[in-house]
Design a protein around this motif. Sequence first.
Motif, PDB file in Angstrom:
ATOM      1  N   GLU A 191       0.823  -1.214   0.000  1.00 23.35           N
ATOM      2  CA  GLU A 191       0.000   0.000   0.000  1.00 23.35           C
ATOM      3  C   GLU A 191       0.858   1.266   0.000  1.00 23.35           C
ATOM      4  O   GLU A 191       0.339   2.369   0.180  1.00 23.35           O
ATOM      5  CB  GLU A 191      -0.923   0.000   1.220  1.00 23.35           C
ATOM      6  CG  GLU A 191      -1.939  -1.122   1.238  1.00 23.35           C
ATOM      7  CD  GLU A 191      -2.918  -1.043   0.082  1.00 23.35           C
ATOM      8  OE1 GLU A 191      -3.261   0.084  -0.309  1.00 23.35           O
ATOM      9  OE2 GLU A 191      -3.325  -2.099  -0.430  1.00 23.35           O
ATOM     10  N   GLU A 192       2.173   1.084  -0.174  1.00 25.26           N
ATOM     11  CA  GLU A 192       3.119   2.207  -0.196  1.00 25.26           C
ATOM     12  C   GLU A 192       3.037   3.045   1.088  1.00 25.26           C
ATOM     13  O   GLU A 192       3.098   4.273   1.057  1.00 25.26           O
ATOM     14  CB  GLU A 192       2.895   3.083  -1.437  1.00 25.26           C
ATOM     15  CG  GLU A 192       3.132   2.319  -2.736  1.00 25.26           C
ATOM     16  CD  GLU A 192       2.978   3.203  -3.964  1.00 25.26           C
ATOM     17  OE1 GLU A 192       2.334   4.267  -3.854  1.00 25.26           O
ATOM     18  OE2 GLU A 192       3.514   2.836  -5.022  1.00 25.26           O
ATOM     19  N   ILE A 193       2.873   2.351   2.208  1.00 26.97           N
ATOM     20  CA  ILE A 193       2.859   3.006   3.520  1.00 26.97           C
ATOM     21  C   ILE A 193       4.244   2.831   4.142  1.00 26.97           C
ATOM     22  O   ILE A 193       4.750   1.713   4.252  1.00 26.97           O
ATOM     23  CB  ILE A 193       1.788   2.385   4.437  1.00 26.97           C
ATOM     24  CG1 ILE A 193       0.388   2.645   3.857  1.00 26.97           C
ATOM     25  CG2 ILE A 193       1.893   2.938   5.855  1.00 26.97           C
ATOM     26  CD1 ILE A 193      -0.716   1.874   4.547  1.00 26.97           C
ATOM     27  N   THR A 194       4.861   3.928   4.516  1.00 26.77           N
ATOM     28  CA  THR A 194       6.194   3.886   5.115  1.00 26.77           C
ATOM     29  C   THR A 194       6.120   4.324   6.572  1.00 26.77           C
ATOM     30  O   THR A 194       5.140   4.943   6.999  1.00 26.77           O
ATOM     31  CB  THR A 194       7.164   4.799   4.355  1.00 26.77           C
ATOM     32  OG1 THR A 194       6.627   6.132   4.322  1.00 26.77           O
ATOM     33  CG2 THR A 194       7.342   4.310   2.921  1.00 26.77           C
ATOM     34  N   PHE A 215      -4.131  -0.025  10.395  1.00 24.85           N
ATOM     35  CA  PHE A 215      -4.238  -0.253   8.957  1.00 24.85           C
ATOM     36  C   PHE A 215      -5.492  -1.064   8.622  1.00 24.85           C
ATOM     37  O   PHE A 215      -6.258  -0.715   7.711  1.00 24.85           O
ATOM     38  CB  PHE A 215      -2.984  -0.974   8.450  1.00 24.85           C
ATOM     39  CG  PHE A 215      -3.094  -1.481   7.038  1.00 24.85           C
ATOM     40  CD1 PHE A 215      -3.006  -0.604   5.969  1.00 24.85           C
ATOM     41  CD2 PHE A 215      -3.289  -2.830   6.788  1.00 24.85           C
ATOM     42  CE1 PHE A 215      -3.105  -1.062   4.666  1.00 24.85           C
ATOM     43  CE2 PHE A 215      -3.393  -3.301   5.484  1.00 24.85           C
ATOM     44  CZ  PHE A 215      -3.303  -2.414   4.421  1.00 24.85           C
ATOM     45  N   ASN A 216      -5.719  -2.145   9.369  1.00 21.53           N
ATOM     46  CA  ASN A 216      -6.874  -3.007   9.111  1.00 21.53           C
ATOM     47  C   ASN A 216      -8.198  -2.281   9.331  1.00 21.53           C
ATOM     48  O   ASN A 216      -9.227  -2.664   8.761  1.00 21.53           O
ATOM     49  CB  ASN A 216      -6.816  -4.257   9.994  1.00 21.53           C
ATOM     50  CG  ASN A 216      -5.722  -5.216   9.571  1.00 21.53           C
ATOM     51  OD1 ASN A 216      -5.246  -5.173   8.432  1.00 21.53           O
ATOM     52  ND2 ASN A 216      -5.286  -6.072  10.479  1.00 21.53           N
ATOM     53  N   ILE A 238      -4.969   4.159   8.638  1.00 21.31           N
ATOM     54  CA  ILE A 238      -3.762   4.489   7.882  1.00 21.31           C
ATOM     55  C   ILE A 238      -4.060   4.225   6.411  1.00 21.31           C
ATOM     56  O   ILE A 238      -4.319   3.088   6.019  1.00 21.31           O
ATOM     57  CB  ILE A 238      -2.545   3.656   8.336  1.00 21.31           C
ATOM     58  CG1 ILE A 238      -2.302   3.821   9.837  1.00 21.31           C
ATOM     59  CG2 ILE A 238      -1.300   4.086   7.567  1.00 21.31           C
ATOM     60  CD1 ILE A 238      -1.145   3.007  10.362  1.00 21.31           C
ATOM     61  N   LYS A 239      -4.033   5.268   5.603  1.00 19.74           N
ATOM     62  CA  LYS A 239      -4.412   5.153   4.200  1.00 19.74           C
ATOM     63  C   LYS A 239      -3.203   4.845   3.316  1.00 19.74           C
ATOM     64  O   LYS A 239      -2.056   5.076   3.705  1.00 19.74           O
ATOM     65  CB  LYS A 239      -5.078   6.445   3.739  1.00 19.74           C
ATOM     66  CG  LYS A 239      -6.353   6.786   4.509  1.00 19.74           C
ATOM     67  CD  LYS A 239      -6.925   8.115   4.051  1.00 19.74           C
ATOM     68  CE  LYS A 239      -8.185   8.474   4.844  1.00 19.74           C
ATOM     69  NZ  LYS A 239      -8.733   9.794   4.433  1.00 19.74           N
TER      70      LYS A 239
END
Length: 258
Positions: free
Chosen positions: A49-52, A200-201, A205-206
Motif C-alpha cells: 500500500e506504499e505506507i512507510t 491499517f486493518n 492508515i491510508k
Amino acid sequence: MDWSKTKSLFIITFLILNIFLGYQLVQKRDSSQLDLLKELSIDEKLAEEEITYEALPKEPKELSYISGKVKVFTEEDVKTLKNQTVNIDTAGILKGTFTDPIKLSLTDQMKIGQFAKEHILSGDKYTVWDVDEEAGTIVLIQQYKNYKVFGQSANISGVIYLYLNEDHEVTSYEQTLIPEFEEHELEELIKPMETLENLFNNFHIKSGSHVSKVEIGYYPLVPYSESQLLAPAWHVIIDDETHIYVNAIEGQILYKTE
C-alpha cells in the motif's frame, strides 16, 4: 442407434465436464491467492500500500496503568512565586500574570524548560509539547518516569499554557498539576507494529501515508476530574498531521485528531 443424437449427447456431456473442471480450476486459483494474501506479513501489506514508517521503539515491553489526583493549589503553595500575581479561585487551576513579562526563545526547548523550572511550581515535572508562534502559546505537559502524559486536547490535567505577546515575552500562564502518580500492576504492551497493523486493518492508515512517529506515553481515560486514571498509550503520528492515541494494553483508540 441414432448416431447424431448420441454424438450430441457426448458433446453436451464434454461441455458440462469442461465447465465443471474450469470452475474447479478458478476456485483453486482464487483459494491459492487468498492463502497467499493471508500469509503476507504486516510489513508486506504496508509495502504493497506504499505506507512507510520511521524506526519503531523496541522498549518498553511492559507498563502499568497509573493514577493520581489533581492538585488543588493553596495560598501556601503560591506565596514563593515572584514577579507575578496569582489567581487560584478555580479549584485545580493556577493562573499567573507576570508583573514584568519575560523574554523567551521559542526555538530553544531547553530554555523553555528552564523558564518553567524557575518561574512555575513543580516546573521540572513538565516538558515542551507544542510551540505556536502565530497563536502566541507554548504548551508543556507533565512527564512520569520520562514518559509524556498526553491528553491536553481532551483533558486539562498536568498541563501548562504559556501566553506570549508579540515580542515573544511570557505575559501569563495557566497550570494544572498531578503531583504524584501511583502505579498499578504491570501488564504486557501491544507491540508498535501490531498497533500499526490494527490501525491499517481499520482504515486509519491510508495508502501512501507515512507514519512520522510512534512513541509511548500515558493518556487519561476520563475527562477532567479530581482523580485521574491513565493508560499506557501509543502516540502515532501520520503524515505529521493526524495524531492517534491507542491504549497500549487493550488496543482501542483513545483519541484521534481529524
